[in-house]
Design a protein around this motif. Structure first.
Motif, PDB file in Angstrom:
ATOM      1  N   LEU A   1      27.555   3.196 -41.923  1.00 32.16           N
ATOM      2  CA  LEU A   1      28.326   3.226 -43.163  1.00 32.16           C
ATOM      3  C   LEU A   1      27.435   3.040 -44.378  1.00 32.16           C
ATOM      4  CD1 LEU A   1      31.471   1.172 -42.124  1.00 32.16           C
ATOM      5  CD2 LEU A   1      31.394   3.596 -42.687  1.00 32.16           C
ATOM      6  N   GLN A   2      26.448   2.208 -44.240  1.00 36.35           N
ATOM      7  CA  GLN A   2      25.580   1.937 -45.373  1.00 36.35           C
ATOM      8  C   GLN A   2      24.589   3.070 -45.624  1.00 36.35           C
ATOM      9  OE1 GLN A   2      23.543  -1.817 -45.128  1.00 36.35           O
ATOM     10  NE2 GLN A   2      23.547  -2.027 -47.340  1.00 36.35           N
ATOM     11  N   ALA A   3      24.057   3.662 -44.551  1.00 34.44           N
ATOM     12  CA  ALA A   3      23.003   4.659 -44.698  1.00 34.44           C
ATOM     13  C   ALA A   3      23.517   6.096 -44.772  1.00 34.44           C
ATOM     14  CB  ALA A   3      22.022   4.544 -43.529  1.00 34.44           C
ATOM     15  N   HIS A   4      24.766   6.344 -44.411  1.00 35.59           N
ATOM     16  CA  HIS A   4      25.334   7.692 -44.425  1.00 35.59           C
ATOM     17  C   HIS A   4      24.559   8.672 -43.555  1.00 35.59           C
ATOM     18  CE1 HIS A   4      28.410   7.173 -47.499  1.00 35.59           C
ATOM     19  NE2 HIS A   4      27.599   6.294 -48.023  1.00 35.59           N
ATOM     20  N   ARG A   5      23.950   8.195 -42.487  1.00 36.79           N
ATOM     21  CA  ARG A   5      23.165   9.111 -41.662  1.00 36.79           C
ATOM     22  C   ARG A   5      23.840   9.426 -40.330  1.00 36.79           C
ATOM     23  NH1 ARG A   5      19.944   4.287 -41.453  1.00 36.79           N
ATOM     24  NH2 ARG A   5      20.200   3.290 -39.445  1.00 36.79           N
ATOM     25  N   ALA A   6      24.934   8.793 -40.046  1.00 33.75           N
ATOM     26  CA  ALA A   6      25.619   9.023 -38.778  1.00 33.75           C
ATOM     27  C   ALA A   6      26.484  10.282 -38.871  1.00 33.75           C
ATOM     28  CB  ALA A   6      26.496   7.828 -38.430  1.00 33.75           C
TER      29      ALA A   6
ATOM     30  N   ILE B   1      41.530  -0.682 -50.226  1.00 28.59           N
ATOM     31  CA  ILE B   1      40.885  -0.995 -48.953  1.00 28.59           C
ATOM     32  C   ILE B   1      39.532  -0.301 -48.849  1.00 28.59           C
ATOM     33  CG2 ILE B   1      41.048  -0.609 -46.454  1.00 28.59           C
ATOM     34  CD1 ILE B   1      44.069  -1.181 -46.736  1.00 28.59           C
ATOM     35  N   TYR B   2      39.464   0.938 -49.293  1.00 26.45           N
ATOM     36  CA  TYR B   2      38.198   1.669 -49.242  1.00 26.45           C
ATOM     37  C   TYR B   2      37.133   0.951 -50.070  1.00 26.45           C
ATOM     38  CZ  TYR B   2      34.666   5.205 -50.012  1.00 26.45           C
ATOM     39  OH  TYR B   2      33.466   5.859 -50.104  1.00 26.45           O
ATOM     40  N   LEU B   3      37.465   0.602 -51.307  1.00 27.04           N
ATOM     41  CA  LEU B   3      36.464  -0.042 -52.158  1.00 27.04           C
ATOM     42  C   LEU B   3      36.137  -1.451 -51.675  1.00 27.04           C
ATOM     43  CD1 LEU B   3      34.699   0.855 -54.411  1.00 27.04           C
ATOM     44  CD2 LEU B   3      36.287  -0.094 -56.045  1.00 27.04           C
TER      45      LEU B   3
ATOM     46  N   GLU C   1      32.027  -4.812 -49.413  1.00 25.65           N
ATOM     47  CA  GLU C   1      31.655  -5.698 -48.314  1.00 25.65           C
ATOM     48  C   GLU C   1      30.284  -5.316 -47.740  1.00 25.65           C
ATOM     49  OE1 GLU C   1      33.954  -7.423 -44.448  1.00 25.65           O
ATOM     50  OE2 GLU C   1      34.041  -5.261 -44.758  1.00 25.65           O
ATOM     51  N   LEU C   2      29.964  -4.034 -47.782  1.00 21.52           N
ATOM     52  CA  LEU C   2      28.683  -3.564 -47.240  1.00 21.52           C
ATOM     53  C   LEU C   2      27.491  -3.917 -48.136  1.00 21.52           C
ATOM     54  CD1 LEU C   2      29.721  -0.024 -45.969  1.00 21.52           C
ATOM     55  CD2 LEU C   2      29.138  -2.023 -44.588  1.00 21.52           C
ATOM     56  N   GLN C   3      27.747  -4.169 -49.396  1.00 21.67           N
ATOM     57  CA  GLN C   3      26.664  -4.467 -50.331  1.00 21.67           C
ATOM     58  C   GLN C   3      26.233  -5.920 -50.175  1.00 21.67           C
ATOM     59  OE1 GLN C   3      25.619  -1.684 -51.850  1.00 21.67           O
ATOM     60  NE2 GLN C   3      27.375  -0.786 -50.812  1.00 21.67           N
ATOM     61  N   ARG C   4      24.991  -6.136 -50.012  1.00 18.68           N
ATOM     62  CA  ARG C   4      24.466  -7.505 -49.829  1.00 18.68           C
ATOM     63  C   ARG C   4      23.928  -8.016 -51.172  1.00 18.68           C
ATOM     64  NH1 ARG C   4      26.825  -8.090 -45.219  1.00 18.68           N
ATOM     65  NH2 ARG C   4      25.939  -6.970 -43.469  1.00 18.68           N
ATOM     66  N   HIS C   5      24.838  -8.244 -52.086  1.00 18.92           N
ATOM     67  CA  HIS C   5      24.447  -8.662 -53.433  1.00 18.92           C
ATOM     68  C   HIS C   5      25.504  -9.629 -53.964  1.00 18.92           C
ATOM     69  CE1 HIS C   5      23.470  -8.329 -57.717  1.00 18.92           C
ATOM     70  NE2 HIS C   5      22.304  -7.861 -57.330  1.00 18.92           N
ATOM     71  N   PRO C   6      25.108 -10.676 -54.648  1.00 18.98           N
ATOM     72  CA  PRO C   6      26.088 -11.639 -55.181  1.00 18.98           C
ATOM     73  C   PRO C   6      27.100 -11.008 -56.136  1.00 18.98           C
ATOM     74  CG  PRO C   6      23.859 -12.522 -55.344  1.00 18.98           C
ATOM     75  CD  PRO C   6      23.725 -11.107 -54.887  1.00 18.98           C
ATOM     76  N   GLN C   7      26.659 -10.043 -56.924  1.00 19.82           N
ATOM     77  CA  GLN C   7      27.582  -9.381 -57.845  1.00 19.82           C
ATOM     78  C   GLN C   7      28.659  -8.609 -57.064  1.00 19.82           C
ATOM     79  OE1 GLN C   7      25.811  -6.546 -60.525  1.00 19.82           O
ATOM     80  NE2 GLN C   7      27.647  -6.389 -61.780  1.00 19.82           N
TER      81      GLN C   7
END
Length: 183
Positions: free
Chosen positions: A13-18, A106-108, A113-119
């Motif tokens: 989901l994060q890399a869009h390579r699947a 839900i999508y957003l 959730e996938l972003q590893r950032h405090p913001q």
């Protein structure tokens, strides 16, 4: 059965390579270990059971409950029907029928959730706490404004386009007035 994402799914989901189509990606985002198959079917459609089994077999999902014999028997005949047909021809009409504020939210939430950032975590919390449509639109607007600083431009644009595929037309107009929608 309450399927949840594996590390492989999070990476995909994060890399869009699947090699996942849009409906499989949406299903992965929704599979958080909290929703059962009936809830997922209500959100995605009747083919959700077959897609869950396919994604489990591919290693993207795991079941938090023992596998039940009935759901396993249903997709045996349908995996070949479910994979090629929706990905190619029925994608546009399906998104038009499935526009909803809940789907957009839900999508957003899944993307944040996938972003590893405090913001991103703060934006996620704000979107979760939004109750009225106006609050949700404001939270979506804030998240879309912040997303370019958290991700690559290409990823941000894909998220924006997919969000606009599921957001109801009336709410798209609100985001357009706020300057989020280009054009």
């Amino acid at each position: 059965m309450q399927p949840r994402k594996t590390d492989l799914a999070r990476d995909a989901l994060q890399a869009h390579r699947a090699p996942l189509d849009m409906r499989q990606r949406r299903l992965l985002i929704l599979c958080d270990g909290q929703r059962d198959l009936a809830q997922l079917s209500a959100m995605i459609g009747p083919e959700a059971s077959a897609m869950v089994i396919q994604l489990i077999q591919a290693g993207y999902l795991v079941s938090t409950a023992p596998a039940e014999p009935a759901p396993a028997a249903v997709p045996v005949a349908s995996p070949t029907l479910a994979a090629p047909a929706p990905a190619a021809s029925a994608a546009a009409p399906v998104t038009e029928r499935r526009r909803s504020m809940v789907a957009a939210r839900i999508y957003l939430l899944g993307i944040l959730e996938l972003q590893r950032h405090p913001q991103a975590a703060a934006l996620l919390h704000a979107l979760q706490q939004s109750r009225s449509d106006d609050q949700v639109i404001a939270a979506l607007h804030n998240a879309l404004d912040a997303l370019p600083g958290l991700t690559s431009p290409g990823y941000c644009e894909r998220v924006r386009q997919r969000l606009f595929e599921v957001l109801p037309e009336s709410h798209l107009a609100q985001l357009e007035q706020a300057g989020v929608v280009a054009g």
